[in-house]
Design a protein around this motif. Sequence first.
Motif, mmCIF file in Angstrom:
data_model
loop_
_atom_site.group_PDB
_atom_site.id
_atom_site.type_symbol
_atom_site.label_atom_id
_atom_site.label_comp_id
_atom_site.label_asym_id
_atom_site.label_seq_id
_atom_site.Cartn_x
_atom_site.Cartn_y
_atom_site.Cartn_z
ATOM 1 N N PHE A 1 -13.791 25.174 -62.527
ATOM 2 C CA PHE A 1 -12.524 25.118 -63.271
ATOM 3 C C PHE A 1 -12.588 25.998 -64.512
ATOM 4 C CE2 PHE A 1 -9.746 23.055 -66.461
ATOM 5 C CZ PHE A 1 -8.534 23.240 -65.818
ATOM 6 N N VAL A 2 -13.698 25.938 -65.235
ATOM 7 C CA VAL A 2 -13.849 26.782 -66.430
ATOM 8 C C VAL A 2 -13.769 28.253 -66.045
ATOM 9 C CG1 VAL A 2 -15.404 27.444 -68.310
ATOM 10 C CG2 VAL A 2 -15.213 25.049 -67.638
ATOM 11 N N LEU A 3 -14.406 28.619 -64.930
ATOM 12 C CA LEU A 3 -14.369 30.002 -64.463
ATOM 13 C C LEU A 3 -12.947 30.427 -64.143
ATOM 14 C CD1 LEU A 3 -15.786 32.593 -63.514
ATOM 15 C CD2 LEU A 3 -16.053 31.505 -61.270
ATOM 16 N N ARG A 4 -12.214 29.577 -63.468
ATOM 17 C CA ARG A 4 -10.837 29.914 -63.095
ATOM 18 C C ARG A 4 -9.964 30.117 -64.333
ATOM 19 N NH1 ARG A 4 -5.699 28.224 -61.552
ATOM 20 N NH2 ARG A 4 -5.014 29.217 -59.614
ATOM 21 N N GLN A 5 -10.097 29.233 -65.302
ATOM 22 C CA GLN A 5 -9.303 29.375 -66.526
ATOM 23 C C GLN A 5 -9.713 30.624 -67.293
ATOM 24 O OE1 GLN A 5 -7.051 26.865 -65.261
ATOM 25 N NE2 GLN A 5 -6.568 27.358 -67.387
ATOM 26 N N GLY A 6 -11.002 30.949 -67.258
ATOM 27 C CA GLY A 6 -11.461 32.162 -67.926
ATOM 28 C C GLY A 6 -10.879 33.401 -67.278
ATOM 29 N N TRP A 43 -22.844 24.055 -75.080
ATOM 30 C CA TRP A 43 -21.840 24.850 -75.799
ATOM 31 C C TRP A 43 -21.975 26.331 -75.464
ATOM 32 C CZ3 TRP A 43 -17.761 23.351 -78.906
ATOM 33 C CH2 TRP A 43 -17.679 21.981 -79.188
ATOM 34 N N GLY A 44 -23.206 26.821 -75.421
ATOM 35 C CA GLY A 44 -23.412 28.231 -75.111
ATOM 36 C C GLY A 44 -22.975 28.590 -73.710
ATOM 37 N N TRP A 45 -23.284 27.728 -72.747
ATOM 38 C CA TRP A 45 -22.935 28.017 -71.358
ATOM 39 C C TRP A 45 -21.425 28.025 -71.142
ATOM 40 C CZ3 TRP A 45 -23.929 30.170 -67.024
ATOM 41 C CH2 TRP A 45 -23.216 29.825 -65.881
ATOM 42 N N PHE A 46 -20.736 27.001 -71.630
ATOM 43 C CA PHE A 46 -19.297 26.932 -71.409
ATOM 44 C C PHE A 46 -18.566 28.079 -72.101
ATOM 45 C CE2 PHE A 46 -20.053 22.283 -70.545
ATOM 46 C CZ PHE A 46 -19.712 22.368 -69.207
ATOM 47 N N ALA A 47 -19.026 28.450 -73.291
ATOM 48 C CA ALA A 47 -18.414 29.580 -73.987
ATOM 49 C C ALA A 47 -18.645 30.876 -73.218
ATOM 50 C CB ALA A 47 -18.970 29.687 -75.407
ATOM 51 N N ALA A 48 -19.874 31.071 -72.736
ATOM 52 C CA ALA A 48 -20.195 32.293 -71.982
ATOM 53 C C ALA A 48 -19.411 32.353 -70.678
ATOM 54 C CB ALA A 48 -21.699 32.349 -71.702
ATOM 55 N N GLY A 78 -16.681 34.954 -70.808
ATOM 56 C CA GLY A 78 -17.306 36.053 -70.069
ATOM 57 C C GLY A 78 -16.600 36.364 -68.769
ATOM 58 N N ALA A 79 -15.847 35.398 -68.250
ATOM 59 C CA ALA A 79 -15.142 35.606 -66.981
ATOM 60 C C ALA A 79 -14.154 36.764 -67.051
ATOM 61 C CB ALA A 79 -14.408 34.320 -66.586
ATOM 62 N N ARG A 80 -13.623 37.033 -68.244
ATOM 63 C CA ARG A 80 -12.623 38.099 -68.374
ATOM 64 C C ARG A 80 -13.204 39.484 -68.073
ATOM 65 N NH1 ARG A 80 -10.511 37.357 -74.248
ATOM 66 N NH2 ARG A 80 -10.574 35.220 -73.469
ATOM 67 N N LEU A 81 -14.528 39.609 -68.118
ATOM 68 C CA LEU A 81 -15.138 40.895 -67.775
ATOM 69 C C LEU A 81 -14.900 41.245 -66.312
ATOM 70 C CD1 LEU A 81 -18.553 40.515 -69.649
ATOM 71 C CD2 LEU A 81 -16.520 41.751 -70.396
ATOM 72 N N LEU A 82 -14.671 40.221 -65.496
ATOM 73 C CA LEU A 82 -14.400 40.433 -64.077
ATOM 74 C C LEU A 82 -12.906 40.554 -63.777
ATOM 75 C CD1 LEU A 82 -16.841 37.743 -62.633
ATOM 76 C CD2 LEU A 82 -17.245 40.204 -62.818
ATOM 77 N N GLN A 83 -12.094 40.474 -64.807
ATOM 78 C CA GLN A 83 -10.643 40.424 -64.615
ATOM 79 C C GLN A 83 -10.075 41.596 -63.827
ATOM 80 O OE1 GLN A 83 -8.015 40.549 -68.096
ATOM 81 N NE2 GLN A 83 -7.168 38.602 -67.416
ATOM 82 N N VAL A 130 -11.491 33.358 -54.825
ATOM 83 C CA VAL A 130 -11.871 32.438 -55.892
ATOM 84 C C VAL A 130 -11.353 31.035 -55.585
ATOM 85 C CG1 VAL A 130 -11.479 31.823 -58.307
ATOM 86 C CG2 VAL A 130 -12.045 34.169 -57.699
ATOM 87 N N ASP A 131 -10.078 30.926 -55.221
ATOM 88 C CA ASP A 131 -9.502 29.620 -54.929
ATOM 89 C C ASP A 131 -10.148 28.985 -53.702
ATOM 90 O OD1 ASP A 131 -7.653 29.105 -56.988
ATOM 91 O OD2 ASP A 131 -6.255 30.555 -56.148
ATOM 92 N N ALA A 132 -10.481 29.798 -52.700
ATOM 93 C CA ALA A 132 -11.162 29.274 -51.519
ATOM 94 C C ALA A 132 -12.539 28.747 -51.909
ATOM 95 C CB ALA A 132 -11.283 30.355 -50.450
ATOM 96 N N GLY A 133 -13.238 29.496 -52.777
ATOM 97 C CA GLY A 133 -14.542 29.050 -53.241
ATOM 98 C C GLY A 133 -14.456 27.769 -54.048
ATOM 99 N N ILE A 134 -13.440 27.682 -54.913
ATOM 100 C CA ILE A 134 -13.244 26.469 -55.708
ATOM 101 C C ILE A 134 -12.985 25.275 -54.797
ATOM 102 C CG2 ILE A 134 -11.661 25.323 -57.313
ATOM 103 C CD1 ILE A 134 -11.372 28.011 -58.754
ATOM 104 N N ALA A 135 -12.123 25.468 -53.786
ATOM 105 C CA ALA A 135 -11.839 24.388 -52.844
ATOM 106 C C ALA A 135 -13.118 23.938 -52.146
ATOM 107 C CB ALA A 135 -10.804 24.850 -51.816
#
Length: 204
Positions: free
Chosen positions: A28-33, A159-164, A168-173, A185-190
Motif C-alpha cells: 500500500f505504501v508503494l502504491r501511494q508513493g 521510520w527510515g524504511w517507510f520514508a524511503a 523513493g517510489a517516485r523514482l520509478l514514476q 502493480v495492482d495485480a502484484g498488490i492483489a
Amino acid sequence: MADTLSVLAAGLLTGLSLIVAIGAQNAFVLRQGLRREHVGLVVVVCALSDTVLIVAGVAGMGALIAGAPTLVAVARWGGAAFLVTYGLLAARRAVSGGRLDVDDRGVRTSRWVVMSTALALTWLNPHVYLDTVLLLGSIGSSYGDSRWAFALGALAASWGWFAALGYGARLLQPVFTRPWAWRMVDAGIAAVMFAVAYMLVRGA
C-alpha cells in the motif's frame, strides 16, 4: 557507549529484517508513493503505528497478547477478511486498467480513505503484532536495561524504511505512466493481499 551502539545496531537490523519483507502494508505504501498521493500521511501513520506497537512490545505487552488466544483469533479472521476485500479491489483495477495521473487531473482518493486504509492494513494484520509486539518485544526484553536502545534502533528502521519506500517510489514514476505497468502493480498488490490472507487463515 560501545554496548549501546551495538544494541542500537541490533534493533536496527532486526527491525529492517521484519519490516522490509513484502506485505500488505508495504504494498500500500508503494502504491501511494507511485501515485504521489498523501505519501507523508501514509508514512507517518505506518511509522507511528509501528512506534506504538514496538514500544508496547518492549514494555511487556507481547506477553499479555500471547496469553489471549481469543483476541488473536478475532484479529486473524478480521484481518484476513479485510485483506481479501482490498485484494479484490486491486484485482479489479488490474483487470479494468488504469494509469498514473502525474498531472493530478485524475480522480484522487480522499485523505480520510487513505488514512483509514493505512490504519486497517496495519492494525487488522495479526502479522504486525507477531513481528513488532511479540518478536521485537521479546528480543528487546532480552537486553534488560538496554532494551530501549534496541527499541530505538527498531524505530529508526521503521521510520527510515517507510520514508524511503513512500518517497523513493517516485523514482520509478516514469515507468508507471504506462497503463500496463500500473496493471502489473495492482495485480502484484492483489496477489500479496490474497497470499497474506491465506497464510493468516491457514495458521488459524
